[in-house]
Design a protein around this motif. Structure first.
Motif, PDB file in Angstrom:
ATOM      1  N   PHE A 139       0.894  -1.252  -0.018  1.00 13.50           N
ATOM      2  CA  PHE A 139      -0.223   0.003  -0.059  1.00 13.50           C
ATOM      3  C   PHE A 139       0.879   1.354   0.121  1.00 13.50           C
ATOM      4  CE2 PHE A 139      -2.652  -3.243   1.468  1.00 13.50           C
ATOM      5  CZ  PHE A 139      -3.889  -3.132   0.988  1.00 13.50           C
ATOM      6  N   ILE A 140       0.595   1.930  -1.043  1.00 16.64           N
ATOM      7  CA  ILE A 140       1.403   3.413  -1.029  1.00 16.64           C
ATOM      8  C   ILE A 140       0.527   4.402  -1.074  1.00 16.64           C
ATOM      9  CG2 ILE A 140       2.784   4.766  -2.901  1.00 16.64           C
ATOM     10  CD1 ILE A 140       3.658   2.044  -4.195  1.00 16.64           C
ATOM     11  N   TYR A 141       1.015   5.398  -0.034  1.00 19.36           N
ATOM     12  CA  TYR A 141       0.057   6.404   0.368  1.00 19.36           C
ATOM     13  C   TYR A 141       0.804   7.951  -0.079  1.00 19.36           C
ATOM     14  CZ  TYR A 141      -1.736   2.943   3.604  1.00 19.36           C
ATOM     15  OH  TYR A 141      -2.438   1.836   3.978  1.00 19.36           O
ATOM     16  N   LEU A 142       0.377   8.364  -1.043  1.00 16.94           N
ATOM     17  CA  LEU A 142       0.938   9.513  -1.779  1.00 16.94           C
ATOM     18  C   LEU A 142       0.542  10.985  -1.111  1.00 16.94           C
ATOM     19  CD1 LEU A 142       0.970   8.357  -5.534  1.00 16.94           C
ATOM     20  CD2 LEU A 142       2.840   8.272  -3.846  1.00 16.94           C
ATOM     21  N   ASP A 143       1.440  11.916  -1.246  1.00 20.03           N
ATOM     22  CA  ASP A 143       0.973  13.344  -0.645  1.00 20.03           C
ATOM     23  C   ASP A 143       0.944  14.149  -2.141  1.00 20.03           C
ATOM     24  OD1 ASP A 143       0.710  15.741   0.582  1.00 20.03           O
ATOM     25  OD2 ASP A 143       2.774  15.790   1.214  1.00 20.03           O
ATOM     26  N   GLY A 144      -0.518  14.493  -2.327  1.00 19.73           N
ATOM     27  CA  GLY A 144      -0.615  15.504  -3.379  1.00 19.73           C
ATOM     28  C   GLY A 144      -0.511  16.801  -3.068  1.00 19.73           C
ATOM     29  N   THR A 145      -0.274  16.966  -1.728  1.00 19.70           N
ATOM     30  CA  THR A 145      -0.389  18.590  -1.208  1.00 19.70           C
ATOM     31  C   THR A 145       0.900  19.101  -1.581  1.00 19.70           C
ATOM     32  OG1 THR A 145       0.237  18.145   0.959  1.00 19.70           O
ATOM     33  CG2 THR A 145      -1.941  18.030   0.166  1.00 19.70           C
ATOM     34  N   GLU A 146       2.022  18.360  -1.815  1.00 17.09           N
ATOM     35  CA  GLU A 146       3.575  18.606  -1.463  1.00 17.09           C
ATOM     36  C   GLU A 146       3.811  19.991  -2.145  1.00 17.09           C
ATOM     37  OE1 GLU A 146       7.314  15.968  -0.467  1.00 17.09           O
ATOM     38  OE2 GLU A 146       6.562  15.671  -2.366  1.00 17.09           O
ATOM     39  N   VAL A 147       3.407  19.970  -3.468  1.00 20.04           N
ATOM     40  CA  VAL A 147       3.530  21.094  -4.530  1.00 20.04           C
ATOM     41  C   VAL A 147       2.219  21.798  -4.572  1.00 20.04           C
ATOM     42  CG1 VAL A 147       4.045  21.986  -6.748  1.00 20.04           C
ATOM     43  CG2 VAL A 147       5.344  20.048  -5.654  1.00 20.04           C
ATOM     44  N   SER A 148       1.943  22.963  -3.875  1.00 22.70           N
ATOM     45  CA  SER A 148       0.419  23.400  -3.448  1.00 22.70           C
ATOM     46  C   SER A 148       0.518  24.597  -3.107  1.00 22.70           C
ATOM     47  CB  SER A 148      -0.473  22.492  -2.880  1.00 22.70           C
ATOM     48  OG  SER A 148      -0.021  22.618  -1.764  1.00 22.70           O
ATOM     49  N   LEU A 149      -0.595  25.604  -3.190  1.00 25.60           N
ATOM     50  CA  LEU A 149      -0.906  26.865  -2.841  1.00 25.60           C
ATOM     51  C   LEU A 149      -1.124  26.830  -1.351  1.00 25.60           C
ATOM     52  CD1 LEU A 149      -2.325  28.864  -5.703  1.00 25.60           C
ATOM     53  CD2 LEU A 149       0.091  28.701  -5.240  1.00 25.60           C
ATOM     54  N   PHE A 150      -2.025  25.895  -0.952  1.00 23.67           N
ATOM     55  CA  PHE A 150      -2.873  25.966   0.161  1.00 23.67           C
ATOM     56  C   PHE A 150      -1.960  25.272   1.575  1.00 23.67           C
ATOM     57  CE2 PHE A 150      -4.252  22.368  -2.635  1.00 23.67           C
ATOM     58  CZ  PHE A 150      -3.614  21.327  -2.086  1.00 23.67           C
ATOM     59  N   ARG A 151      -0.715  24.682   1.074  1.00 22.27           N
ATOM     60  CA  ARG A 151       0.049  23.789   2.215  1.00 22.27           C
ATOM     61  C   ARG A 151       0.908  24.934   2.778  1.00 22.27           C
ATOM     62  NH1 ARG A 151       2.521  18.040   2.364  1.00 22.27           N
ATOM     63  NH2 ARG A 151       3.882  18.215   4.396  1.00 22.27           N
ATOM     64  N   TYR A 152       1.275  25.958   2.463  1.00 19.62           N
ATOM     65  CA  TYR A 152       2.366  26.692   2.812  1.00 19.62           C
ATOM     66  C   TYR A 152       1.904  28.293   3.133  1.00 19.62           C
ATOM     67  CZ  TYR A 152       4.770  22.785   0.505  1.00 19.62           C
ATOM     68  OH  TYR A 152       4.970  21.600   0.402  1.00 19.62           O
ATOM     69  N   ALA A 153       2.707  28.861   4.010  1.00 19.26           N
ATOM     70  CA  ALA A 153       2.203  30.118   4.431  1.00 19.26           C
ATOM     71  C   ALA A 153       2.625  31.169   3.330  1.00 19.26           C
ATOM     72  CB  ALA A 153       3.305  30.611   5.693  1.00 19.26           C
ATOM     73  N   GLU A 154       1.936  32.369   3.034  1.00 14.06           N
ATOM     74  CA  GLU A 154       2.126  33.371   2.045  1.00 14.06           C
ATOM     75  C   GLU A 154       3.346  34.034   2.273  1.00 14.06           C
ATOM     76  OE1 GLU A 154       0.616  35.229  -0.894  1.00 14.06           O
ATOM     77  OE2 GLU A 154      -0.866  34.232   0.453  1.00 14.06           O
ATOM     78  N   GLY A 155       4.074  34.286   1.103  1.00 12.37           N
ATOM     79  CA  GLY A 155       5.243  34.684   1.129  1.00 12.37           C
ATOM     80  C   GLY A 155       6.443  33.539   0.985  1.00 12.37           C
ATOM     81  N   SER A 156       6.153  32.090   1.401  1.00 11.29           N
ATOM     82  CA  SER A 156       7.262  31.199   1.603  1.00 11.29           C
ATOM     83  C   SER A 156       7.682  30.810   0.080  1.00 11.29           C
ATOM     84  CB  SER A 156       6.715  29.925   2.155  1.00 11.29           C
ATOM     85  OG  SER A 156       5.611  29.556   1.485  1.00 11.29           O
ATOM     86  N   GLU A 157       8.841  30.322   0.225  1.00  7.92           N
ATOM     87  CA  GLU A 157       9.434  29.884  -1.054  1.00  7.92           C
ATOM     88  C   GLU A 157       8.665  28.824  -1.843  1.00  7.92           C
ATOM     89  OE1 GLU A 157      11.914  30.960  -3.895  1.00  7.92           O
ATOM     90  OE2 GLU A 157      11.630  32.237  -2.022  1.00  7.92           O
ATOM     91  N   ASN A 158       8.338  27.645  -0.863  1.00  7.43           N
ATOM     92  CA  ASN A 158       7.310  26.560  -1.478  1.00  7.43           C
ATOM     93  C   ASN A 158       6.132  27.324  -2.264  1.00  7.43           C
ATOM     94  OD1 ASN A 158       9.029  24.370  -0.784  1.00  7.43           O
ATOM     95  ND2 ASN A 158       8.367  24.490   1.207  1.00  7.43           N
TER      96      ASN A 158
END
Length: 299
Positions: A139-158
């Motif tokens: 069973f492989i559990y992926l993370d589709g939030t890793e490249v996204s606008l909602f996961r990181y704070a405003e102004g962050s590099e990510n």
């Protein structure tokens, strides 16, 4: 809670190793599936009954506890918004008799910027993507939030890098170029390739869990780099299931022997619900739907 007719997915027999006794009458393993409870203490909007998710999840837990399950997985969006929502819904999950696994969804990070780093800790997740092997099934559990606008704070590099990626997709007029979708990083993609390679070498069947769909092509809910992920999956005849939530209406398709099952969102019903159990046999997978989880037959 009533149970719908089950989905029968017939799969080719793939050797699972000499330590596993194959049986066509008894499942090798069984697990539960929940998608998008999306709880918040807020009024109903359209077909999303946010407060009702607490009662529906409790009923689901009661039903799932009657089954002999190896684990239960939630395919993202435990909450709709606000870090405080976790305090209301997570105690219900703790009543599960079986272990509970999670993948991250976009709404899980719809919290204040200063709280975004607290989400995984609230969910009890040590890693954002991971795998496990049970009875010859990986069973492989992926993370589709890793490249996204909602996961990181405003102004962050990510967040800046995610905006560049989204802008590129918009230029290409990609249907999934939506701010509420996300993508998988290069590092995670490399890890995923190695997981599939290892599973094949060990004669393991594979089930992939993610919040975002990747097929059919053209769905506005799809992962930003869905096409790349599918191209990695396609050569592997031992990848049996790809399971996801996110598109609350649900969906189903197949490609190169892999069954892509989009489970319906629990938040979408006022009094009914939607969840499932999955029985993995030597020659088939049976998905048994509860509530509004639809009947599907794949042969």
């Amino acid at each position: 809670m009533y149970r719908r007719e089950f989905i029968k997915i017939v799969i080719p027999i793939v050797a699972v190793g000499p330590h596993i006794l194959l049986s066509y009458d008894q499942p090798i393993l069984s697990y539960g599936v929940i998608a998008d409870p999306q709880y918040a203490d807020q009024d109903t909007r359209g077909t999303r009954f946010y407060r009702a998710s607490l009662g529906k999840l409790q009923m689901a837990v009661d039903d799932l506890n009657k089954e002999n399950l190896d684990f239960v997985v939630t395919l993202g969006d435990v909450i709709d918004k606000n870090l405080a929502s976790f305090a209301d819904i997570l105690p219900i999950y703790k009543k599960l008799k079986a272990p509970h696994h999670l993948v991250l969804g976009n709404h899980d990070f719809d919290v204040a910027d200063e709280d975004k780093d607290k989400v995984m800790d609230k969910l009890g997740m040590a890693k954002n993507y991971y795998s496990e092997v049970k009875s010859g099934w990986r069973f492989i559990y992926l993370d589709g939030t890793e490249v996204s606008l909602f996961r990181y704070a405003e102004g962050s590099e990510n967040k800046k890098n995610a905006q560049i990626k989204l802008d590129e997709l918009k230029e290409k007029k990609a249907p999934q170029a939506q701010a509420w979708n996300g993508g998988i990083s290069d590092a995670q993609m490399k890890w995923f390739k190695q997981e599939l390679k290892s599973a094949k070498a060990k004669n393991e069947k594979v089930v992939i869990c993610n919040h975002w769909p990747v097929l059919p092509e053209g769905d506005v809910h799809n992962l930003w780099n869905a096409k790349e992920l599918v191209s990695i999956i396609d050569p592997y005849d031992n990848v049996i299931l790809y399971m996801n939530g996110h598109n609350h209406k649900g969906n189903y398709t197949t490609q190169n022997g892999t069954h892509y099952v989009n489970f319906k969102g629990m938040v979408e019903t006022e009094k009914d619900t939607a969840y499932a159990t999955v029985d993995c046999y030597a020659d088939r997978v049976e998905i048994k739907g509860y509530g509004l989880e639809p009947d599907r037959i794949a042969k």
